[in-house]
Design a protein around this motif. Structure first.
Motif: not given
Length: 82
Positions: A6-9, A11-18, A34-39, A44-45
């Motif tokens: 979930l987290c990396f995809p 962040l990737d989608a946000l970077r691609d403008g979605y 870990a769940h809270d930090l990733a959320t 934040q992104a």
């Protein structure tokens, strides 16, 4: 939260403008922390975390949509209770 699922995809989608709406309660982490930090990292992104109930309610939108309201209610109440 499993970073690979979930987290990396997200962040990737946000970077691609979605616009990204990760369904936070559909995944679990290695710990609550870990769940809270990733959320938080995703939010934040620029992601907009939602729950699965928020998602299906948004898809249904209106109780007047009679062709889908029965199945919608069956799914919602089967998982969340009456």
């Amino acid at each position: 939260m499993d970073r690979g699922r979930l987290c990396f995809p997200t962040l990737d989608a946000l970077r691609d403008g979605y616009e990204v709406y990760p369904i936070i309660d559909a995944v679990e982490g290695t710990s609550s922390e870990a769940h809270d930090l990733a959320t938080r990292r995703m939010a934040q992104a620029g992601a907009r975390p939602i729950s699965w109930v928020q998602l299906i309610c948004q898809l249904q939108r209106d109780w007047q949509r009679k062709d889908t309201v029965g199945e919608f209610a069956n799914i919602l109440f089967a998982v969340e209770g009456n």
